[in-house]
Design an enzyme around this catalytic site. Structure first.
Site, PDB file in Angstrom:
ATOM      1  N   ASP A 108      20.521 -42.584 -22.903  1.00  0.00           N
ATOM      2  CA  ASP A 108      21.901 -42.125 -22.737  1.00  0.00           C
ATOM      3  C   ASP A 108      22.238 -41.874 -21.273  1.00  0.00           C
ATOM      4  OD1 ASP A 108      20.185 -39.957 -22.549  1.00  0.00           O
ATOM      5  OD2 ASP A 108      20.878 -39.006 -24.387  1.00  0.00           O
ATOM      6  N   ASP A 137      20.117 -28.450 -31.602  1.00  0.00           N
ATOM      7  CA  ASP A 137      20.840 -28.726 -32.852  1.00  0.00           C
ATOM      8  C   ASP A 137      20.310 -29.986 -33.548  1.00  0.00           C
ATOM      9  OD1 ASP A 137      21.746 -30.694 -31.175  1.00  0.00           O
ATOM     10  OD2 ASP A 137      23.884 -30.192 -31.310  1.00  0.00           O
ATOM     11  N   HIS A 147      19.848 -32.994 -32.318  1.00  0.00           N
ATOM     12  CA  HIS A 147      20.379 -34.323 -31.960  1.00  0.00           C
ATOM     13  C   HIS A 147      19.316 -35.130 -31.230  1.00  0.00           C
ATOM     14  CE1 HIS A 147      21.812 -32.373 -28.009  1.00  0.00           C
ATOM     15  NE2 HIS A 147      21.079 -33.378 -27.597  1.00  0.00           N
ATOM     16  N   GLU A 150      25.117 -36.370 -31.730  1.00  0.00           N
ATOM     17  CA  GLU A 150      25.421 -34.998 -32.119  1.00  0.00           C
ATOM     18  C   GLU A 150      25.546 -34.875 -33.640  1.00  0.00           C
ATOM     19  OE1 GLU A 150      25.028 -32.921 -29.990  1.00  0.00           O
ATOM     20  OE2 GLU A 150      26.145 -33.161 -28.142  1.00  0.00           O
TER      21      GLU A 150
HETATM   22  N1  LIG Z   1      20.758 -36.279 -24.240  1.00  0.00           N
HETATM   23  C1  LIG Z   1      19.666 -35.426 -23.973  1.00  0.00           C
HETATM   24  C2  LIG Z   1      18.659 -35.593 -25.099  1.00  0.00           C
HETATM   25  O1  LIG Z   1      18.172 -36.914 -25.090  1.00  0.00           O
HETATM   26  C3  LIG Z   1      17.538 -34.597 -24.928  1.00  0.00           C
HETATM   27  O2  LIG Z   1      16.585 -34.788 -25.938  1.00  0.00           O
HETATM   28  C4  LIG Z   1      18.116 -33.211 -24.969  1.00  0.00           C
HETATM   29  C5  LIG Z   1      17.085 -32.113 -24.925  1.00  0.00           C
HETATM   30  O3  LIG Z   1      16.736 -31.766 -23.640  1.00  0.00           O
HETATM   31  P1  LIG Z   1      15.566 -30.774 -23.312  1.00  0.00           P
HETATM   32  O4  LIG Z   1      14.318 -31.556 -23.453  1.00  0.00           O
HETATM   33  O5  LIG Z   1      15.837 -30.378 -21.895  1.00  0.00           O
HETATM   34  O6  LIG Z   1      15.647 -29.641 -24.257  1.00  0.00           O
HETATM   35  O7  LIG Z   1      18.989 -33.086 -23.852  1.00  0.00           O
HETATM   36  C6  LIG Z   1      20.088 -33.987 -23.835  1.00  0.00           C
HETATM   37  O8  LIG Z   1      20.994 -33.614 -24.797  1.00  0.00           O
END
Ligand SMILES: N[C@@H]1[C@@H](O)[C@H](O)[C@@H](COP(=O)(O)O)O[C@@H]1O
Length: 290
Positions: free
Chosen positions: A72, A141, A143, A148
């Site tokens: 992403d 959440d 995702h 989402e």
């Molecule tokens: N788009 C990214 C996700 O791909 C990632 O998994 C998430 C969690 O991030 P973290 O690992 O910092 O909790 O962050 C963002 O939302």
């Protein structure tokens, strides 16, 4: 689905990095037949990337014939902004390894026609014959990528409006200021991830405990999009003890004993990919728990 539980984020990262190294080396990629990997951002994969760089520096792994597709990217954040996922990937992994820059694919959130950019990305993945291994992280959440809650479990690469919870969670990267967090992103779909031949998800920390429980113990549900991996034939979740806080004790014990029994029966050194026996041993093709 396999669930591997390790004590902390470092041992989770070591496990996943070693796993990826084995997968790439066993694949024996060439320029004509590259290993195609899907990669995430976020804090969860940072230790994995650090370990992959060490493995590369130790000469145990090369990315020369690896093609990457990132999950992403924010919309409207300049590519060289320190919090763009372009910057993140080059900073934590890409500039430290031998991957040819032309093999790196990251969605461009600054084009005029975002929809065409998403279609171009899906087509390029197909041109490479699909993704061999998609590594992912999750938000609190549940995702995966930026899919989402409520995202279609068949979704493909597209523009997504970020959930307020995600904007709040990601504000830590923008000096705690929610107004600075982009509100739109381009993301591969749940379907794009599920089309990979293998999916490996990192889940660490107590703030992901509810999401892990939803993913492991409850049904497939678009409100916890990572739960779609229950239907994937080769999925692996690697979590730390903190992330198991909301799981039933019997669930934790179940997955720990699966690993333990396999170790005892087969010996960890003989375990091939997907937890199956690699060599000519007494027990062949022991199922992995997928
Ligand atoms: N788009 C990214 C996700 O791909 C990632 O998994 C998430 C969690 O991030 P973290 O690992 O910092 O909790 O962050 C963002 O939302």
């Amino acid at each position: 689905m396999r669930l591997v539980i390790r004590s902390d984020a470092q041992t989770v990262a070591d496990y996943i990095a070693e796993y990826i190294k084995e997968r790439i080396n066993q694949f024996k990629p060439t320029a004509e037949r590259p290993f195609v990997i899907g990669l995430p951002t976020g804090s969860s994969p940072i230790l994995v990337y650090k370990r992959l760089v060490e493995l590369y520096n130790d000469g145990k792994l090369s990315f020369k014939n690896v093609v990457s597709f990132n999950m992403d990217e924010y919309v409207g954040l300049p590519r060289d902004h320190p919090e763009s996922y372009h910057s993140f990937m080059w900073h934590h992994l890409l500039k430290h390894i031998d991957i040819p820059p032309e093999n790196v694919n990251i969605l461009d959130g600054n084009v005029d026609d975002l929809q065409s950019e998403c279609e171009r990305y899906e087509t390029k993945i197909q041109l490479y014959g699909g993704i061999e291994l998609f590594m992912g992280g999750i938000g609190p959440d549940g995702h995966i990528a930026f899919n989402e809650p409520g995202s279609s479990l068949q979704s493909r690469t597209r523009v997504k409006t970020l959930a307020y919870e995600t904007i709040l969670a990601n504000a830590r990267f923008f000096g705690g200021d929610v107004t600075k967090v982009p509100k739109l992103a381009l993301t591969v779909g749940v379907g794009t991830v599920m089309n990979a031949r293998e999916v490996v998800v990192i889940i660490t920390g107590a703030n992901k405990a509810i999401a892990l429980a939803k993913c492991i113990e409850e049904g497939v549900n678009h409100m916890w999009t990572v739960s779609a991996i229950q239907t994937h034939p080769r999925s692996l979740v690697v979590c730390d003890d903190d992330a198991t806080l909301e799981l039933h004790v019997k669930t934790v014990r179940y997955f720990k004993t699966i690993e333990q029994v396999q170790d005892e029966m087969i010996g960890r050194e003989n375990l091939g990919l997907y937890g199956q026996v690699a060599g000519p041993l007494k027990y062949k093709n022991v199922p992995s728990g997928n």
